[in-house]
Write an enzyme that holds these catalytic residues in place. Structure first.
Site, PDB file in Angstrom:
ATOM      1  N   THR A   1       0.781  -1.368   0.017  1.00 57.57           N
ATOM      2  CA  THR A   1      -0.018  -0.182   0.007  1.00 57.57           C
ATOM      3  C   THR A   1       0.839   1.250  -0.116  1.00 57.57           C
ATOM      4  OG1 THR A   1       0.315  -0.001   2.277  1.00 57.57           O
ATOM      5  CG2 THR A   1      -1.750  -1.091   0.736  1.00 57.57           C
ATOM      6  N   ASP A   2       0.450   2.484   0.011  1.00 53.32           N
ATOM      7  CA  ASP A   2       0.918   3.860  -0.213  1.00 53.32           C
ATOM      8  C   ASP A   2      -0.078   4.506   0.776  1.00 53.32           C
ATOM      9  OD1 ASP A   2      -0.656   4.604  -1.641  1.00 53.32           O
ATOM     10  OD2 ASP A   2       1.311   5.188  -3.761  1.00 53.32           O
ATOM     11  N   GLN A   3       0.341   5.491   1.066  1.00 52.72           N
ATOM     12  CA  GLN A   3      -0.475   6.546   1.512  1.00 52.72           C
ATOM     13  C   GLN A   3      -1.679   6.627   1.174  1.00 52.72           C
ATOM     14  OE1 GLN A   3       2.877  10.033   1.623  1.00 52.72           O
ATOM     15  NE2 GLN A   3       1.130  11.130   0.931  1.00 52.72           N
ATOM     16  N   MET A   4      -2.022   6.614  -0.299  1.00 52.06           N
ATOM     17  CA  MET A   4      -3.251   6.855  -0.731  1.00 52.06           C
ATOM     18  C   MET A   4      -3.835   6.114  -0.341  1.00 52.06           C
ATOM     19  SD  MET A   4      -3.719  10.217  -2.263  1.00 52.06           S
ATOM     20  CE  MET A   4      -5.025   9.306  -3.294  1.00 52.06           C
TER      21      MET A   4
END
Lengths: 149, 149, 149, 149
Positions: free
Chosen positions: C21-24
């Site tokens: 995952t990423d911060q979005m």
């Protein structure tokens, strides 16, 4: 609660991806922490508490410490078993112990642990609530009155 | 605005990390997209619009398409140059073209592009606002009245 | 060989890792290429040609081009299906088409393709040998006399 | 050799990539080990022994143990300093201690260490050769007669 009950433990399997190798031909060292995460995720699902549900209940388990010992090689497409056991580390922390082995032959690949704070949504440390103690088979004395939901 | 001005372009440098290699001894293919991201990040900082500031202004640039051509090898610790140019792709999309070369010798390593939607915080596509058109030197006609902030 | 036989195709499943995952809150874009690799790996195993065996036979399939269209979100722990189909792209290249969907509901997450050279151990491009043509159900005309092993 | 000389130490800087964040909005835990690698790489270059050169001289430094304490947040595009110090851990192992801090403000992000075997090209453990002892300022007594080139 019963002191003699087994701790929560679970074994899952995964295959080494090509993206996880490095130029030495074995897995790059940081992948071990990603496999530890796979072990935690599947243990939590196994006991009926998927991590997404833990977050929906307002708890977070941020990582505060990680340790890995590299014990053997694992190459692209090797199938690995990831055995994970969870317990308390102090009053407001969980510790997951992990052992990764080759499925074929059983040679050890890596072992280690991660320590996680137990916090509410504002990041404040909290004792493990009763539902977490029960599901994870944490030892007697955890989840005392007033520390649960 | 002036049609003849140069498009926004920027070159940054990075070194191949050991973690980015794979068992073939060159970089693993998905790292190219991570280096493309480094190129975008530094271009945006260079024109005075760090991506964190774009998000603070209420715009997001989610990726909708990516393309990579692999043109040559890059090994651990090789120093690479990442040349990035930005332009419009349709009325509400940005396209970043990227070319990655070896600093020593100039051999090409990879080239490609990413296409990004321009959306507000609710995910609704929007035309590029005037401040974005100006900073990125986008062509005349973008950022028409009413489409800015 | 029979022109009408189906092309080699295979669907595998995986779960989005927290590390992906990423911060979005969705998966980071380069992970799609890693999932494409999972799809290729399992397709090749499915037809009886694990990639490790292809390399032992002296063939390599280095990536020369990759393309991804991002079509929808996928969050931590979402189960995804990765459907992969292989065909020829020119005389000495393979093309894998991939479609990634949510297992629950079937919403599309990403689609794209990778193009691979077919080379011997010294990196020289070669036509696909007969055993590869047969196993991958490549079209008539590939693997002509003299181009195999 | 001089016992009082300072140990080899070096500080490098890097920025958090978007690819290194996770859905919590901070860096994913395994990235710390990748940043530790950046610290080692730059320390070795700084003392005149790029890791590629160490390998060309026939030595390898495979990781045998890693430890990370997570001390604070780091977000996309934050600039971090990575301070690395190297010393001996036993007779045939190196230990790199690492401390990662925010460049702005100096808040600690992570600290830890990695332990590396010193092996020849066949994987056999070896004492650090004289040239390594000298360049890394390892303590007196390491690199005894017969163990270096």
């Amino acid at each position: 609660m019963d002191d003699s009950r087994p701790v929560a433990t679970h074994t899952t399997r995964l295959r080494v991806r090509y993206s996880e190798t490095d130029q030495m031909g074995t897995f790059y060292n940081s992948r071990a922490l990603e496999w530890f995460e796979c072990g935690r995720t599947e243990l939590l699902r196994h006991v009926g508490l998927p991590y997404t549900e833990i977050e929906e209940r307002g708890l977070h388990l941020p990582l505060v410490e990680a340790h890995v010992e590299y014990r053997g090689r694992a190459r692209y497409d090797d199938e690995l078993s990831v055995a994970t056991t969870v317990g308390l580390a102090g009053r407001a922390r969980l510790r997951f112990n992990v052992e990764i082995r080759q499925v074929a032959g059983g040679a050890e690949v890596a072992r280690g642990y991660t320590v996680h704070a137990i916090t509410n949504t504002t990041g404040k440390p909290t004792r493990p609530p009763t539902w977490l103690v029960e599901k994870l088979h944490l030892p007697n004395g955890a989840g005392l009155a007033g520390t649960g939901e």
